[in-house]
Design a protein around this motif. Structure first.
Motif, mmCIF file in Angstrom:
data_model
loop_
_atom_site.group_PDB
_atom_site.id
_atom_site.type_symbol
_atom_site.label_atom_id
_atom_site.label_comp_id
_atom_site.label_asym_id
_atom_site.label_seq_id
_atom_site.Cartn_x
_atom_site.Cartn_y
_atom_site.Cartn_z
ATOM 1 N N CYS A 182 0.832 -1.202 0.000
ATOM 2 C CA CYS A 182 0.000 0.000 0.000
ATOM 3 C C CYS A 182 0.866 1.250 0.000
ATOM 4 O O CYS A 182 0.648 2.168 -0.787
ATOM 5 N N VAL A 209 -15.935 0.252 -0.743
ATOM 6 C CA VAL A 209 -14.759 -0.569 -0.484
ATOM 7 C C VAL A 209 -13.830 0.175 0.467
ATOM 8 O O VAL A 209 -13.563 1.361 0.293
ATOM 9 N N THR A 248 -13.976 -5.377 1.034
ATOM 10 C CA THR A 248 -12.534 -5.189 1.077
ATOM 11 C C THR A 248 -11.902 -5.651 -0.230
ATOM 12 O O THR A 248 -12.478 -6.424 -0.987
ATOM 13 N N PHE A 249 -10.702 -5.161 -0.471
ATOM 14 C CA PHE A 249 -9.972 -5.590 -1.661
ATOM 15 C C PHE A 249 -9.669 -7.082 -1.595
ATOM 16 O O PHE A 249 -9.678 -7.767 -2.622
ATOM 17 N N SER A 250 -9.406 -7.600 -0.404
ATOM 18 C CA SER A 250 -9.129 -9.030 -0.285
ATOM 19 C C SER A 250 -10.358 -9.854 -0.643
ATOM 20 O O SER A 250 -10.232 -10.956 -1.215
ATOM 21 N N ARG A 256 -10.494 -10.028 -4.385
ATOM 22 C CA ARG A 256 -9.544 -11.042 -4.841
ATOM 23 C C ARG A 256 -10.111 -12.450 -4.668
ATOM 24 O O ARG A 256 -9.986 -13.300 -5.549
ATOM 25 N N ARG A 304 -5.542 1.386 -7.444
ATOM 26 C CA ARG A 304 -5.512 0.538 -6.240
ATOM 27 C C ARG A 304 -6.092 -0.835 -6.548
ATOM 28 O O ARG A 304 -5.560 -1.858 -6.109
ATOM 29 N N LEU A 305 -7.170 -0.880 -7.300
ATOM 30 C CA LEU A 305 -7.756 -2.165 -7.687
ATOM 31 C C LEU A 305 -6.775 -2.998 -8.498
ATOM 32 O O LEU A 305 -6.633 -4.208 -8.286
ATOM 33 N N GLU A 365 -4.048 -4.226 -6.022
ATOM 34 C CA GLU A 365 -4.495 -5.148 -4.991
ATOM 35 C C GLU A 365 -5.054 -6.454 -5.542
ATOM 36 O O GLU A 365 -4.975 -7.499 -4.882
ATOM 37 N N THR A 366 -5.664 -6.422 -6.718
ATOM 38 C CA THR A 366 -6.336 -7.609 -7.244
ATOM 39 C C THR A 366 -5.648 -8.205 -8.464
ATOM 40 O O THR A 366 -5.936 -9.339 -8.830
#
Length: 291
Positions: free
Chosen positions: A33, A177, A186-188, A191, A222-223, A226-227
């Motif tokens: 991050c 989000v 959440t981003f997790s 994923r 960010r997406l 993170e993903t």
């Protein structure tokens, strides 16, 4: 060059993504991050204009836009899954009262079947929404309330199992989000829910901490970091609603609907919907792509 300028530079974004891949491999989430300087990203809205996925808001104008968009994406050939991020209690707020769309012909013309189904809900509840004749055939739902943080991982696995057959999966958290709270996806979790052939859609309530163009750019980046997603589009909508019943003064309600992993067909459907939505008075919409 400012950080904003660097984030807009293709070379910088490419390097950030390579760095992100390396950090993911080593499990260094917090370092990831900070490495791309996106820790200051604020996605959830603040103050007025928040939307809560609770029974009291069922059938509000936000639902009309939301469900019309999902129906347009799904068409006749995609299975739709809805993860409500359900909060069963009343929050004590007076929001969710904007039902003017029921009497406006432009909203009816946008999607007549949806208009009829929402206008005749027997009660304002998520359960009534699920039972309404507004969904593509085979639609799936996950309405288990968001649990405490310690139980969230198991809850997320149950959600993934319940919606496993969905080609398009919509996440509908209270505040968009963000962190691992009862009001956010959440981003997790994004994923966890990604898989080949599936698109994930989620709602965002743009905050007021920076210009929205910059905020959207940060969200898309960010997406991607993170993903790992490379195809991302966001439908930006802005609808003006009366400040009070019968008022000639209007306030703006902004909702973004981001699609992760859309194929060419879904992107075309999203663009066609954006084109149709602007025909409704006091509504603005446009589709933005990850660049």
């Amino acid at each position: 060059m400012t950080d904003g300028g660097r984030r807009g530079d293709l070379t910088y974004r490419s390097a950030a993504r390579h760095r992100a891949a390396a950090l993911r491999k080593n499990g260094e989430r917090q370092a990831l991050c900070c490495s791309v300087r996106l820790c200051d990203l604020v996605i959830a809205s603040q103050g007025k204009g928040e939307y809560w996925m609770r029974d009291q808001y069922a059938g509000d104008v936000s639902d009309v836009i939301k469900f019309a968009f999902l129906r347009a994406l799904a068409g006749k050939d995609k299975t739709l899954g809805i993860a409500w991020y359900y909060a069963p209690s009343h929050d004590g707020r007076s929001d969710g009262r904007h039902l003017e769309w029921r009497d406006e012909t432009a909203w009816r013309a946008l999607d007549e079947e949806l208009h009829a189904g929402l206008a005749t809900l027997p009660e304002r509840s998520v359960e009534a929404l699920e039972q309404a004749m507004i969904w593509p055939e085979g639609a799936l739902f996950h309405r288990e309330p968001v649990p405490p943080r310690v139980e969230r991982s198991a809850w997320g696995r149950r959600k993934r199992s319940a919606l496993d057959a969905a080609d398009i999966l919509f996440l509908d958290p209270d505040n968009g989000v963000g962190g691992e709270t009862e009001k956010h996806a959440t981003f997790s979790e994004i994923r966890l829910l990604r898989k080949p052939g599936r698109a994930i859609v989620f709602i965002t309530f743009p905050g007021r901490n920076m210009k929205h163009d910059a905020l959207l750019q940060q969200l898309h980046e960010r997406l991607s970091v993170e993903t790992g997603a490379e195809n991302i589009v966001t439908l930006r909508t802005n609808v003006s609603v009366p400040r009070a019943a019968g008022s000639s003064s209007y306030v703006q309600r902004q909702r973004w609907f981001t699609v992760v992993d859309p194929d060419a067909e879904l992107t075309a459907r999203a663009q066609a919907f954006a084109n149709a939505l602007v025909s409704v008075p006091r509504v603005r919409a446009r589709l933005e792509r990850l660049t």
